[in-house]
Structure formats: structure tokens, C-alpha cells
Motif scaffolding. Structure first.
Motif, PDB file in Angstrom:
ATOM      1  N   THR A  13      99.204 -26.007  31.973  1.00 27.43           N
ATOM      2  CA  THR A  13     100.263 -26.984  32.242  1.00 27.43           C
ATOM      3  C   THR A  13     101.588 -26.299  32.510  1.00 27.43           C
ATOM      4  OG1 THR A  13     100.740 -27.268  29.895  1.00 27.43           O
ATOM      5  CG2 THR A  13      99.143 -28.774  30.876  1.00 27.43           C
ATOM      6  N   ASP A  72     101.320 -25.086  36.216  1.00 28.43           N
ATOM      7  CA  ASP A  72     101.008 -26.050  37.269  1.00 28.43           C
ATOM      8  C   ASP A  72     101.644 -27.402  36.968  1.00 28.43           C
ATOM      9  OD1 ASP A  72      99.947 -27.641  39.231  1.00 28.43           O
ATOM     10  OD2 ASP A  72      97.896 -26.951  38.955  1.00 28.43           O
ATOM     11  N   PRO A  73     102.750 -27.738  37.641  1.00 34.89           N
ATOM     12  CA  PRO A  73     103.423 -29.009  37.363  1.00 34.89           C
ATOM     13  C   PRO A  73     102.642 -30.235  37.842  1.00 34.89           C
ATOM     14  CG  PRO A  73     104.448 -27.945  39.237  1.00 34.89           C
ATOM     15  CD  PRO A  73     103.427 -26.971  38.672  1.00 34.89           C
ATOM     16  N   ASP A  74     101.551 -30.015  38.585  1.00 38.60           N
ATOM     17  CA  ASP A  74     100.743 -31.151  39.040  1.00 38.60           C
ATOM     18  C   ASP A  74      99.794 -31.657  37.964  1.00 38.60           C
ATOM     19  OD1 ASP A  74     101.953 -30.970  41.506  1.00 38.60           O
ATOM     20  OD2 ASP A  74     100.323 -29.854  42.426  1.00 38.60           O
ATOM     21  N   GLY A  98     104.769 -32.954  39.062  1.00 41.44           N
ATOM     22  CA  GLY A  98     105.119 -33.589  37.800  1.00 41.44           C
ATOM     23  C   GLY A  98     105.516 -35.057  37.933  1.00 41.44           C
TER      24      GLY A  98
END
Length: 159
Positions: A28, A31-33, A141
């Protein structure tokens, strides 16, 4: 290989102090997705606040939101943050006490599912008490897509 071309899971991180123990990588942070419990709880709290600015702060500018009800086979398609803002503001005028009781979140990379019961009373007298779910897709995000489904409650005996 560059990270974008790598196939398979990221290797475990070996911490020198743990002497041979493995620690899973914090995907996490990298990777902000990735959908996280904290993000989903923040989105749920925003919707339950019925504060439209707070809600739309969680959407990308080009987000798509498919409402459960509407004139299309997919319900009603809302495209863009401003359309989502206006539609939610109008909805909360008609159902000022609308509230979601979130039962469970399911996570899958940049996607998440929220399972809930929605309750409220519409200005037309309709009592909302439906079970449903939202399927989210995240980018950077924020919500890039939100697809809402709910059970149809009928008081007729049919399958």
C-alpha cells in the motif's frame, strides 16, 4: 526488469534485525491504487456525513458513478466529479437521513467491494431499507469508478 514489466509477486523483504524471518512488503505504501481498509472507512464516513464536498473529494475528476436506479440498463450513469456532486446534493435533499450501515469490505488490488444496508425516508414517503453493494475501482488513491447495486424490495408474490 523495470517494476512495470516484472511478473509475479514482489519478493519478501528480509529485515537484518529479524535474523532470517520474512516480512511481507507494504504494497500500500508503494501503490496508491491499492484499496485499503482506511480508505474504505473514510469513504463510508464521507457518505454517511452527507457532506457532498467531503464525498466528492474521494473521486477523480473524471470518475464514473453508476447509480442503482435510473433509466438505463445500468441504472443512471454519472460522469465527472461535478455531475456526481450535483446528483448527490439533489439526492440528499430528497432523502436527508440516508445512511449506510457497512457490513463488510472485500479487497482485490485496486478494486474493493462494500456490502451495506441503506436506510432512510424519502420526501415522497418511501422507506429505504435495502441491502446492496458498491464495486469500486481506484486510481491514485481516489475513486475512478463506483458501481452500485441493491436488492429490489417488492411487496408482491413473484419470482
Amino acid at each position: 526488469r523495470p517494476a512495470a514489466l516484472r511478473v509475479g509477486p514482489k519478493p519478501a523483504i528480509v529485515d537484518e534485525a529479524s535474523r532470517g524471518r520474512f516480512r511481507m512488503p507494504d504494497v500500500t505504501a508503494a501503490d496508491p491504487d491499492i484499496a485499503t481498509p482506511e480508505l474504505m472507512k473514510a469513504i463510508s464516513a464521507a457518505f454517511n456525513s452527507r457532506d457532498v464536498d467531503r464525498i466528492v473529494s474521494h473521486f477523480t475528476d473524471d470518475a464514473t458513478f453508476w447509480l442503482a436506479r435510473g433509466p438505463e440498463p445500468v441504472g443512471r450513469t454519472l460522469r465527472g466529479k461535478e455531475t456526481i456532486r450535483k446528483t448527490l446534493a439533489d439526492r440528499f435533499k430528497v432523502i436527508p437521513d440516508m445512511r449506510w450501515d457497512h457490513k463488510e469490505y472485500i479487497y482485490a488490488g485496486n478494486r474493493a467491494i462494500s456490502i451495506w444496508t441503506v436506510k432512510g425516508k424519502g420526501a415522497d414517503g418511501e422507506d429505504l431499507n435495502y441491502q446492496g453493494c458498491d464495486i469500486y475501482t481506484f486510481r491514485g488513491g481516489k475513486i475512478a469508478a463506483k458501481d452500485t447495486y441493491w436488492k429490489i424490495v417488492e411487496h408482491k408474490d413473484r419470482l
